[in-house]
Design an enzyme around this catalytic site. Structure first.
Site, mmCIF file in Angstrom:
data_model
loop_
_atom_site.group_PDB
_atom_site.id
_atom_site.type_symbol
_atom_site.label_atom_id
_atom_site.label_comp_id
_atom_site.label_asym_id
_atom_site.label_seq_id
_atom_site.Cartn_x
_atom_site.Cartn_y
_atom_site.Cartn_z
ATOM 1 N N CYS A 108 28.808 -17.933 16.857
ATOM 2 C CA CYS A 108 28.945 -18.017 18.320
ATOM 3 C C CYS A 108 28.321 -16.791 19.000
ATOM 4 O O CYS A 108 27.719 -16.907 20.069
ATOM 5 C CB CYS A 108 30.412 -18.127 18.725
ATOM 6 S SG CYS A 108 31.230 -19.567 18.037
ATOM 7 N N ARG B 42 30.806 -27.415 18.361
ATOM 8 C CA ARG B 42 29.676 -26.972 19.193
ATOM 9 C C ARG B 42 29.105 -28.193 19.907
ATOM 10 O O ARG B 42 28.314 -28.945 19.331
ATOM 11 C CB ARG B 42 28.584 -26.334 18.321
ATOM 12 C CG ARG B 42 29.062 -25.105 17.596
ATOM 13 C CD ARG B 42 27.949 -24.399 16.855
ATOM 14 N NE ARG B 42 28.535 -23.496 15.881
ATOM 15 C CZ ARG B 42 29.092 -22.314 16.183
ATOM 16 N NH1 ARG B 42 29.076 -21.886 17.424
ATOM 17 N NH2 ARG B 42 29.636 -21.569 15.249
#
Ligand code: BEZ
Length: 223
Positions: A50, A133
């Site tokens: 991330c 995601r």
């Protein structure tokens, strides 16, 4: 599946919500009327993949702005976690040529999971407490135009996300489609003809700017 988890589909109006973000409150999609939006979720703050995604998006924010496109991030984390993580990125993380990088796009605090559930970002077979995601590209009329889902282990390709925005903007403006692996500046596809007469005419009478590989596959030269 949790009855509250919804999955908007391509062509649907983006679900509306109000939320707190690192850049203040937002009223979505109302606040973004007239702009393209990339609404994306990440599993958690202070995680390695991330972090690389955020640094890459932050480094491209102005490029996206120049395409009338805004970024909005989300994770099931508190505002305190978001603020602390974004500060750490700015103050400590140097990666891939990026350093001292400020994340200026809004990141939604979604501890309640209200927004994540509205957009199918929580996928319970993976986790009931972290988002996958997800990427939703939403057009200036607030319509969902593209959806991507990636697992936690795979960082997304922001160049592909930008390419998809450019392809959709061009398709909308010029009524064309873009072939596999299309990049800006390359030839585009003109839509298939709607009748036998039109097909014949197109293959036989097209101008120099159009070339056909068969009646159903014609390209327009861009160079
Ligand atoms: C990461 O961003 O590195 C990550 C997040 C959740 C699970 C696995 C990896």
């Amino acid at each position: 599946m949790d009855d509250n988890i919804k999955l908007p589909l391509i062509g649907d109006p983006a679900p509306a919500f109000k939320a707190k973000t690192t850049q203040g409150d937002i009223n979505f999609p109302e606040d973004y009327k007239g702009k393209w939006v990339i609404l994306f979720s990440h599993p958690a703050d202070f995680t390695p993949v991330c972090t690389t995604e955020f640094m890459t998006f932050a480094s491209m924010q102005e490029e996206f702005r120049s395409l009338n496109t805004e970024l909005v991030g989300l994770s099931i984390d508190s505002m305190y976690a978001h603020i602390a993580w974004l500060r750490t990125i700015k103050e400590k993380i140097e990666w891939n040529g990026h350093k001292d990088l400020e994340v200026n796009f809004p990141v939604i605090e979604d501890i309640s999971m209200n927004v994540a559930k509205l957009f199918g970002m929580v996928q319970p077979n993976v986790s009931t407490t972290q988002a996958v995601r997800a990427v939703f590209i939403i057009d200036p009329a607030g319509i969902v135009r593209l959806i991507m889902y990636y697992p936690a282990s795979t960082g997304r390709n922001m160049q592909e996300i930008k390419r998809a925005v450019l392809a959709m903007q061009k398709a909308d403006k010029e009524s064309i489609a873009t072939p596999a692996n299309w990049q800006p500046g390359e030839d585009v596809i003109v839509p298939p003809p709607g009748s036998c007469g039109a097909a014949k005419e197109r293959v036989e009478q097209h101008g120099d700017d159009v070339y056909c590989l068969d009646w159903f596959l014609c390209f327009r030269r861009e160079k």
